[in-house]
Design a protein around this motif. Structure first.
Motif, mmCIF file in Angstrom:
data_model
loop_
_atom_site.group_PDB
_atom_site.id
_atom_site.type_symbol
_atom_site.label_atom_id
_atom_site.label_comp_id
_atom_site.label_asym_id
_atom_site.label_seq_id
_atom_site.Cartn_x
_atom_site.Cartn_y
_atom_site.Cartn_z
ATOM 1 N N GLY A 51 -32.682 14.598 -25.932
ATOM 2 C CA GLY A 51 -33.726 15.062 -26.840
ATOM 3 C C GLY A 51 -33.607 16.546 -27.139
ATOM 4 O O GLY A 51 -33.752 16.974 -28.290
ATOM 5 N N ALA A 52 -33.337 17.354 -26.094
ATOM 6 C CA ALA A 52 -33.197 18.795 -26.311
ATOM 7 C C ALA A 52 -32.002 19.099 -27.206
ATOM 8 O O ALA A 52 -32.078 19.961 -28.102
ATOM 9 N N ILE A 87 -34.800 26.325 -31.657
ATOM 10 C CA ILE A 87 -33.571 26.494 -30.870
ATOM 11 C C ILE A 87 -33.906 27.104 -29.511
ATOM 12 O O ILE A 87 -33.422 26.651 -28.460
ATOM 13 N N VAL A 88 -34.757 28.130 -29.519
ATOM 14 C CA VAL A 88 -35.152 28.784 -28.266
ATOM 15 C C VAL A 88 -35.895 27.811 -27.364
ATOM 16 O O VAL A 88 -35.626 27.713 -26.157
ATOM 17 N N LEU A 89 -36.828 27.041 -27.946
ATOM 18 C CA LEU A 89 -37.583 26.076 -27.136
ATOM 19 C C LEU A 89 -36.652 25.025 -26.545
ATOM 20 O O LEU A 89 -36.789 24.634 -25.375
ATOM 21 N N GLY A 90 -35.694 24.559 -27.342
ATOM 22 C CA GLY A 90 -34.751 23.561 -26.833
ATOM 23 C C GLY A 90 -33.893 24.106 -25.706
ATOM 24 O O GLY A 90 -33.621 23.400 -24.727
ATOM 25 N N LEU A 91 -33.478 25.360 -25.813
ATOM 26 C CA LEU A 91 -32.673 25.963 -24.742
ATOM 27 C C LEU A 91 -33.481 26.112 -23.463
ATOM 28 O O LEU A 91 -32.957 25.882 -22.356
ATOM 29 N N VAL A 92 -34.742 26.515 -23.579
ATOM 30 C CA VAL A 92 -35.598 26.619 -22.396
ATOM 31 C C VAL A 92 -35.748 25.247 -21.737
ATOM 32 O O VAL A 92 -35.683 25.111 -20.505
ATOM 33 N N ALA A 93 -35.944 24.201 -22.563
ATOM 34 C CA ALA A 93 -36.062 22.847 -22.018
ATOM 35 C C ALA A 93 -34.767 22.425 -21.323
ATOM 36 O O ALA A 93 -34.805 21.773 -20.265
ATOM 37 N N LEU A 94 -33.617 22.785 -21.900
ATOM 38 C CA LEU A 94 -32.340 22.437 -21.261
ATOM 39 C C LEU A 94 -32.208 23.079 -19.888
ATOM 40 O O LEU A 94 -31.772 22.434 -18.922
ATOM 41 N N VAL A 95 -32.572 24.342 -19.777
ATOM 42 C CA VAL A 95 -32.495 25.034 -18.487
ATOM 43 C C VAL A 95 -33.377 24.337 -17.459
ATOM 44 O O VAL A 95 -32.972 24.114 -16.304
ATOM 45 N N ALA A 119 -44.842 19.728 -21.147
ATOM 46 C CA ALA A 119 -45.551 20.678 -22.002
ATOM 47 C C ALA A 119 -44.679 21.134 -23.162
ATOM 48 O O ALA A 119 -45.137 21.223 -24.309
ATOM 49 N N LEU A 120 -43.403 21.418 -22.879
ATOM 50 C CA LEU A 120 -42.499 21.843 -23.942
ATOM 51 C C LEU A 120 -42.290 20.733 -24.968
ATOM 52 O O LEU A 120 -42.234 20.995 -26.185
ATOM 53 N N GLY A 121 -42.163 19.506 -24.497
ATOM 54 C CA GLY A 121 -41.972 18.391 -25.418
ATOM 55 C C GLY A 121 -43.164 18.177 -26.326
ATOM 56 O O GLY A 121 -43.029 18.005 -27.545
ATOM 57 N N LEU A 122 -44.364 18.201 -25.746
ATOM 58 C CA LEU A 122 -45.566 18.029 -26.565
ATOM 59 C C LEU A 122 -45.740 19.183 -27.542
ATOM 60 O O LEU A 122 -46.141 18.997 -28.689
#
Length: 592
Positions: A51-52, A87-95, A119-122
């Motif tokens: 998803g990320a 992009i930034v949110l996806g990278l934070v989720a990946l980490v 929380a990041l996904g919602l």
């Protein structure tokens, strides 16, 4: 982070399954997440990774058929500002996902990665729905949404579903993490750089919808990191490196004008934020420390402004004496403090709602009095409703605040000049506030706020300290007011209405009573949002009221609250109290 473990590990994010006791009707409640289909499914983690990646991949494709919505989102492989946020949110989720299971699993033992990814996904889903909805409305229909937008929405939904199914693996408390000093200092430097970049970007966003999406992005990332426990660790290292944090904060504030490219519009907003923040810091002494509800505080800012205007070189000034500006600042501050003493002496013997009514009346009396000193209803002092216009710019030791100056090839205009002056005044106010807060006087104010009768019984000079808080807060507001007069060019009574006092009080409550950072955050939010959300100006007060209601429900202690305030509003949180007590014991043992 080291591998040391706390004596009492925190409970997991998931709740315990129902278990029978001696009585059949005594059951342990099940958390709603335990009813989510696929809860704990091994496929949740790879689903989150996919998803990320899908969320990030979609941002490199076009989102909009037209190029005039949310910036230009119609070009492939050239992400716009709205897409870069995802992009930034996806990278934070990946980490965080890699910390949940993968090469960063050691970090995941300290963080509640499952709750954070949720929380990041919602937040990503809400962001994408808002962005695609805006594109559809402004471009004439859903048909104008290009495939990249739908791909990113699918990725956000996959990330949210993964977060709902993941189970926390946190086994250690971030409060007990032991890290090296260089890592802590580097973290603070990076945070300050992010604050500088974020503030510059926020002011540069001209479109209201893009600004709302940026706020949603910041809120989503902050929510996710907060749920992970990152802010708990940041708060701990901030306390340990307080001087580095303060130095970094002032460095960011000083460098901010150099990021605006000479924009007078942006610097005007930033200067107004500083005036508002400096005034709110003075009110924080009265409300946040002493617990005195003041609904007429704007009058003290107005008193300083009128002193600065009447002693200026304006052709409409009614006093012939023109002292140097330093003298004017002291006179304006002392005059405001004198008003605080005059109004406080007879009224501070009451408290609560009665004090609020009296201070509200004082604010209105001040405004009406300034409107009557026009030569007809009183002496010619303020020119009545017309006020004192054409106030010239300051000329301080040959430095003309009205003229632009070029430093390092960057033009700093009139508002940037006043910004630096107000930054110095704000630094003085912060220094005074922190010194008073950490002194016997500050402890006396807190005792009065908590229980006035008990404080009086213990020998605290209740009336004297309340009067000092009232006069001290007024003194600081008067300092800011003298600069505000020259910044605004004119002073009129209608600038100091009750609504301004209400917004000042809201900045203190919203940011966090009794803290410096909280008031600065609250003042920035309440001053910046109306400037950037002019397209919903008719609903400003409605939105403002909804925000306050949500704050009272979910975070009554404010956005940036002290540990004391957290315990006051969460008295039943025994785990929080125990964790804070253990940290304090460890700090005491380390010092010993």
């Amino acid at each position: 982070m080291s591998t040391s473990t706390p004596s009492n590990p925190p409970t997991q994010a998931t709740s315990v399954a129902p278990a029978h006791s001696d009585h059949d009707d005594e059951l342990v409640k099940v958390h709603w997440l335990d009813r989510v289909p696929g809860r704990g499914n091994p496929a949740a983690w790879p689903l989150g990774l996919a998803g990320a990646l899908v969320l990030i991949a979609g941002t490199f494709l076009s989102w909009s058929y037209t190029s005039d919505v949310l910036g230009d989102l119609s070009v492939n492989f050239w992400p716009g500002g709205v897409q870069i946020c995802m992009i930034v949110l996806g990278l934070v989720a990946l980490v965080l996902l890699l910390a949940h299971r993968g090469p960063l699993a050691g970090l995941g033992a300290w963080l509640d990665t499952a709750t954070s990814v949720r929380a990041l996904g919602l937040g990503a889903v809400a962001y994408m729905l808002g962005a695609l909805g805006t594109i559809a409305v402004k471009s004439g229909g859903i048909i104008n949404i290009n495939p990249g937008g739908w791909i990113s929405l699918v990725g956000a939904l996959m990330l949210a579903a993964s977060g709902l199914m993941l189970v926390s693996r946190q086994t250690k408390d971030p409060l007990f993490a032991k890290t090296s000093s260089w890592l802590e200092i580097c973290t603070i430097i990076v945070l300050m750089a992010l604050v500088l970049f974020g503030a510059a970007y926020a002011l540069d966003v001209g479109d209201g919808a893009s600004f709302v999406l940026f706020l949603l992005f910041v809120a989503s990332v902050a929510w996710g990191l907060s749920k992970a426990g990152v802010f708990t660790w940041i708060g701990l290292i901030s306390q340990k490196n307080r001087q580095v944090l303060m130095l970094g904060a002032f460095a960011v504030a000083f460098l901010f004008p150099f990021t605006q490219g000479g924009s007078d519009e942006n610097m005007s907003i930033a200067t107004q934020v500083l005036i508002f923040a400096a005034t709110a810091l003075g009110l924080n002494i009265v409300v946040g420390l002493a617990g005195l509800l003041d609904l007429g505080y704007i009058a003290f800012l107005g008193a300083g402004a009128y002193v600065g205007a009447t002693l200026s070189a304006s052709a409409f000034a009614t006093i012939d004496w023109k002292p140097p500006f330093l003298i004017v600042v002291l006179l304006g501050a002392c005059f405001s403090a004198l008003l605080g003493l005059i109004i406080g002496s007879p009224t501070l013997r009451v408290s609560g709602d009665y004090l609020a009514i009296v201070t509200l009346a004082f604010g209105e009396i001040f405004r009406l009095t300034m409107g009557n000193l026009d030569g007809n209803n009183g002496p010619v002092l303020t020119n009545g409703p017309n006020g004192i216009p054409a106030i010239p710019d300051l000329n301080f030791f040959g430095f003309d605040f009205g003229q632009p100056h070029v430093i390092a090839g960057i033009t700093l205009g009139r508002f940037a000049n006043y910004y630096f002056l107000l930054l110095v005044i704000a630094a003085i106010i912060i220094l005074v506030f922190t010194r008073l807060n950490n002194s016997r006087i500050g402890r006396g104010w807190v005792a009065i706020r908590e229980d006035e009768k008990a404080a009086e019984a213990m020998g605290v000079n209740v009336f004297g300290l309340k009067l000092f808080a009232f006069a001290g807060g007024a003194f600081l507001a008067g300092m800011a007011g003298t600069v505000k007069a020259h910044h605004d060019v004119s002073v009129t009574p209608d600038q100091y209405i009750f609504l301004e006092s209400a917004f000042l009080l809201a900045a203190v409550v919203l940011g966090g009573m009794g803290t410096v950072a909280g008031v600065l955050v609250g003042a920035t939010i309440l001053k910046l949002l109306p400037e950037k959300l002019r397209f919903v100006a008719d609903y400003r007060l409605l939105i403002f009221g909804l925000v306050l209601v949500l704050m009272m429900r979910f975070r009554p202690e404010g956005l940036v609250a002290s540990q004391r305030r957290k315990l006051e509003f969460h008295e039943d949180d025994e785990e929080l109290a125990q964790r804070i007590e253990e940290v304090h014991l460890e700090e005491a043992e380390a010092k010993a």
